[in-house]
Design a protein around this motif. Sequence first.
Motif, PDB file in Angstrom:
ATOM      1  N   PHE A   1      61.248 -20.007   4.393  1.00  0.00           N
ATOM      2  CA  PHE A   1      61.171 -20.918   5.289  1.00  0.00           C
ATOM      3  C   PHE A   1      62.296 -21.901   5.291  1.00  0.00           C
ATOM      4  N   ILE A   2      62.717 -22.444   6.354  1.00  0.00           N
ATOM      5  CA  ILE A   2      63.949 -23.476   6.227  1.00  0.00           C
ATOM      6  C   ILE A   2      63.673 -24.624   5.547  1.00  0.00           C
ATOM      7  N   ASP A   3      64.435 -24.895   4.705  1.00  0.00           N
ATOM      8  CA  ASP A   3      64.084 -26.147   3.942  1.00  0.00           C
ATOM      9  C   ASP A   3      65.268 -27.089   4.085  1.00  0.00           C
TER      10      ASP A   3
ATOM     11  N   ASN B   1      57.303 -25.998   9.238  1.00  0.00           N
ATOM     12  CA  ASN B   1      57.587 -24.803   8.621  1.00  0.00           C
ATOM     13  C   ASN B   1      57.907 -23.752   9.633  1.00  0.00           C
ATOM     14  N   ILE B   2      59.452 -23.319   9.547  1.00  0.00           N
ATOM     15  CA  ILE B   2      60.042 -22.516  10.615  1.00  0.00           C
ATOM     16  C   ILE B   2      60.261 -21.165   9.815  1.00  0.00           C
ATOM     17  N   GLN B   3      59.784 -20.019   9.955  1.00  0.00           N
ATOM     18  CA  GLN B   3      59.981 -18.761   9.194  1.00  0.00           C
ATOM     19  C   GLN B   3      61.136 -18.190   9.653  1.00  0.00           C
ATOM     20  N   VAL B   4      61.742 -17.658   8.568  1.00  0.00           N
ATOM     21  CA  VAL B   4      63.102 -16.641   8.752  1.00  0.00           C
ATOM     22  C   VAL B   4      62.751 -15.233   7.951  1.00  0.00           C
ATOM     23  N   TYR B   5      62.645 -14.211   8.954  1.00  0.00           N
ATOM     24  CA  TYR B   5      62.429 -12.917   8.545  1.00  0.00           C
ATOM     25  C   TYR B   5      63.405 -12.287   8.026  1.00  0.00           C
TER      26      TYR B   5
ATOM     27  N   TRP C   1      71.446 -11.585   8.149  1.00  0.00           N
ATOM     28  CA  TRP C   1      70.421 -11.471   6.871  1.00  0.00           C
ATOM     29  C   TRP C   1      68.999 -11.490   7.622  1.00  0.00           C
ATOM     30  N   GLY C   2      68.733 -12.120   8.905  1.00  0.00           N
ATOM     31  CA  GLY C   2      67.403 -12.245   9.237  1.00  0.00           C
ATOM     32  C   GLY C   2      67.131 -12.687  10.564  1.00  0.00           C
ATOM     33  N   TYR C   3      65.861 -12.914  10.971  1.00  0.00           N
ATOM     34  CA  TYR C   3      65.763 -13.518  12.101  1.00  0.00           C
ATOM     35  C   TYR C   3      64.978 -14.973  12.379  1.00  0.00           C
ATOM     36  N   VAL C   4      65.244 -15.660  12.873  1.00  0.00           N
ATOM     37  CA  VAL C   4      64.582 -16.976  12.795  1.00  0.00           C
ATOM     38  C   VAL C   4      63.402 -17.347  13.898  1.00  0.00           C
ATOM     39  N   GLU C   5      62.135 -17.277  13.371  1.00  0.00           N
ATOM     40  CA  GLU C   5      61.137 -17.439  14.315  1.00  0.00           C
ATOM     41  C   GLU C   5      60.605 -18.595  14.989  1.00  0.00           C
ATOM     42  N   PRO C   6      61.038 -18.930  16.133  1.00  0.00           N
ATOM     43  CA  PRO C   6      60.764 -20.189  16.570  1.00  0.00           C
ATOM     44  C   PRO C   6      59.169 -20.554  16.669  1.00  0.00           C
TER      45      PRO C   6
END
Length: 295
Positions: free
Chosen positions: A189-191, A198-202, A260-265
């Motif tokens: 999660f973006i810190d 809580n924005i998740q990054v896969y 590195w990954g994908y940010v889920e909005p």
Amino acid sequence: MTFEYLTQQMIPGPPNNNHGSDDLSISYADASSLDDSNGLRFKLDKSWRRMVGFYSSLALTNATDKLLAIGALAEYVMTTRQGESYLAGLWSRSLHADLLWRSTNPGSGRSDDWIAPTWSWASVRSAVRFEIDIEGPVTAVADVIDVSCSYVDNNPFGLAERGGHLALRGRVMPCELRKTVGRRETEYFIDHPDLGLNIQVYRDSEDEPTTASGRARAQSGDEPRVSVHLLQVAETCQYPVPLCIALQRAATDDGVLQRWGYVEPPLPRLHKLHDRDTFNQWFTKWSVEETCVIE
């Protein structure tokens, strides 16, 4: 056999074939007649991403054959995408949306043998999905400075060679991710103290080493942190929110980045509109315009 099955399932035929699938039959439309304003181009682009999602879930005997195997389908689809370039599983006109894939099983990792640039879905063993398609058409916001792919025997529908790169200029934000272990998967999660969401990054691949510039750090009692750069490549058309991928410095540390990954909005639901606005304002405030070269 795989090609025949995919063409039957994903491109069933022209509109008068009585298959009852307007969404898929659009693949047979003359590309010159498609109008962005009525959503036909979006359906054409989306149909390819549906093919990729389905195809990537198939078990191939040799992972290195991934691009070669789908190449026949891409060459077939090219007849409806005149004037475009095919780029290791992505298309030049829908490049921004095609970049917004996420791995469904990061634990599958990347192949030991190089297959495609990290910005291509073909670079991971996992099946991929394009959740942004539930948003409808998106607006490209990053400028494509340069993109190139090298192929064995100069066949764009065959095996890719090392050396392909993508240079995008857009809004970039360095940030840290906190790593937590959930019940089903490792989550990032973006810190950031100013975000409050809580924005998740896969992550694309869990088995590849984190580069020296982004190695996870943890002090006693703290959750590990990973340093990444968020690059906005597109924006939703309704209730705008940034659509980003996460990047890290390559192991060579020569300024080149790897995906590195994908940010889920935040989800496109009424009760999430405030979160989307919050994320949009946060990213606009803290990001700056930069050029990223991704290999």
